[in-house]
Design a protein around this motif. Structure first.
Motif, PDB file in Angstrom:
ATOM      1  N   UNK A  65       0.827  -1.210   0.000  1.00  0.00           N
ATOM      2  CA  UNK A  65       0.000   0.000   0.000  1.00  0.00           C
ATOM      3  C   UNK A  65       0.862   1.260   0.000  1.00  0.00           C
ATOM      4  N   UNK A  66       1.974   1.223   0.741  1.00  0.00           N
ATOM      5  CA  UNK A  66       2.880   2.377   0.738  1.00  0.00           C
ATOM      6  C   UNK A  66       3.478   2.582  -0.655  1.00  0.00           C
ATOM      7  N   UNK A  67       3.817   1.500  -1.286  1.00  0.00           N
ATOM      8  CA  UNK A  67       4.355   1.592  -2.644  1.00  0.00           C
ATOM      9  C   UNK A  67       3.303   2.128  -3.615  1.00  0.00           C
ATOM     10  N   UNK A  68       2.063   1.664  -3.450  1.00  0.00           N
ATOM     11  CA  UNK A  68       0.977   2.152  -4.300  1.00  0.00           C
ATOM     12  C   UNK A  68       0.748   3.635  -4.083  1.00  0.00           C
ATOM     13  N   UNK A  69       0.823   4.087  -2.833  1.00  0.00           N
ATOM     14  CA  UNK A  69       0.646   5.513  -2.550  1.00  0.00           C
ATOM     15  C   UNK A  69       1.700   6.346  -3.263  1.00  0.00           C
ATOM     16  N   UNK A  70       2.919   5.852  -3.317  1.00  0.00           N
ATOM     17  CA  UNK A  70       3.980   6.570  -4.039  1.00  0.00           C
ATOM     18  C   UNK A  70       3.654   6.669  -5.533  1.00  0.00           C
ATOM     19  N   UNK A  71       3.149   5.578  -6.101  1.00  0.00           N
ATOM     20  CA  UNK A  71       2.797   5.568  -7.526  1.00  0.00           C
ATOM     21  C   UNK A  71       1.663   6.552  -7.806  1.00  0.00           C
ATOM     22  N   UNK A  72       0.646   6.532  -6.939  1.00  0.00           N
ATOM     23  CA  UNK A  72      -0.504   7.423  -7.116  1.00  0.00           C
ATOM     24  C   UNK A  72      -0.075   8.879  -6.972  1.00  0.00           C
ATOM     25  N   UNK A  73       0.732   9.148  -5.968  1.00  0.00           N
ATOM     26  CA  UNK A  73       1.186  10.533  -5.733  1.00  0.00           C
ATOM     27  C   UNK A  73       1.986  11.049  -6.925  1.00  0.00           C
ATOM     28  N   UNK A  74       2.808  10.185  -7.522  1.00  0.00           N
ATOM     29  CA  UNK A  74       3.592  10.596  -8.691  1.00  0.00           C
ATOM     30  C   UNK A  74       2.697  10.879  -9.887  1.00  0.00           C
ATOM     31  N   UNK A  75       1.617  10.131 -10.014  1.00  0.00           N
ATOM     32  CA  UNK A  75       0.713  10.297 -11.159  1.00  0.00           C
ATOM     33  C   UNK A  75      -0.246  11.460 -10.969  1.00  0.00           C
ATOM     34  N   UNK A  76      -0.682  11.701  -9.723  1.00  0.00           N
ATOM     35  CA  UNK A  76      -1.634  12.779  -9.427  1.00  0.00           C
ATOM     36  C   UNK A  76      -1.003  13.677  -8.361  1.00  0.00           C
ATOM     37  N   UNK A  77      -0.134  14.597  -8.753  1.00  0.00           N
ATOM     38  CA  UNK A  77       0.583  15.423  -7.772  1.00  0.00           C
ATOM     39  C   UNK A  77      -0.323  16.252  -6.873  1.00  0.00           C
ATOM     40  N   UNK A  78      -1.558  16.516  -7.323  1.00  0.00           N
ATOM     41  CA  UNK A  78      -2.482  17.280  -6.490  1.00  0.00           C
ATOM     42  C   UNK A  78      -2.914  16.501  -5.249  1.00  0.00           C
TER      43      UNK A  78
END
Length: 228
Positions: free
Chosen positions: A148-161
């Motif tokens: 989940x932490x890894x997924x959060x990093x991926x999501x944050x990189x894709x949606x910087x907002x």
């Protein structure tokens, strides 16, 4: 030679034990291509792997432990592929909502392409975690939290907002949303026949379309408001 019966040779080294475990997981994954979790027994998994049920139990405490580890393996493989499957952020798009919609569509399509993972996620809390040992659950949860932490990093990189906390919240909702939606999109034969009634068209559930909409709404609600 088949490993059932007298042909079974116990794996001695850690490397060989891991190969044997992976072959059992491979067998469970192959069965999920044709059946739901509820219809697959430990004996089925052993037969598919070419070993006796008793020998499957040398590596996993029960059927649910096999599927828990398979879910973590599937989740890891999804995370490996996800960055490339998410549409890149486009500064020249029609606006922030268009960007979020593209992200949500790609996110949902990526999951829909992995039915084994979605099937396992849909029964995680109700079946898989119920009959295994405390240590097996702890092992699963540790791996899942790291994922989940890894997924959060991926999501944050894709949606910087989405700030890191918001990305973490969206990542944590991923399995919960699958668990709620996947069974309705893949019902049993009685429901399939029932909703053939033209008056029940609204009861059909399109998983990628509905999941995308839920991710879009959640992402939009979690975005950091623009500065005035």
């Amino acid at each position: 030679m088949s490993e059932t019966g007298q042909g079974f040779i116990r794996a001695r080294s850690p490397e060989n034990r891991e190969l044997r475990r992976q072959s059992i997981l491979d067998a469970a994954e192959q069965l999920l291509d044709k059946a739901q979790v509820a219809d697959i027994t430990l004996r089925d998994i052993g037969r598919q792997a070419g070993i006796a049920t008793s020998n499957v139990l040398r590596y996993f405490e029960n059927r649910e432990a096999v599927f828990l580890e398979l879910l973590n393996r599937e989740y890891g493989a999804w995370l490996d592929a996800l960055p490339a499957e998410l549409a890149p952020a486009d500064a020249d798009s029609a606006g922030p909502m268009s960007s979020v919609r593209g992200f949500a569509d790609a996110y949902a399509a990526s999951l829909a392409a992995r039915p084994a993972m979605c099937e396992l996620a849909s029964v995680l809390a109700s079946v898989l975690e119920r009959t295994v040992s405390v240590e097996t659950v702890r092992t699963y949860k540790r791996q899942a939290l790291a994922g989940n932490n890894r997924l959060a990093d991926i999501v944050h990189a894709r949606v910087p907002d989405l700030d890191r906390a918001a990305a973490q919240e969206l990542a944590s909702a991923t399995i919960v949303l699958i668990a709620g939606l996947w069974p309705f999109a893949h019902p049993g034969p009685t429901v399939v026949e029932a909703v053939e009634d033209p008056a029940l068209l609204a009861a059909h559930v399109d998983f990628p379309a509905r999941y995308s909409r839920m991710i879009e709404l959640l992402t939009t609600s979690l975005q950091t408001p623009a500065a005035p």
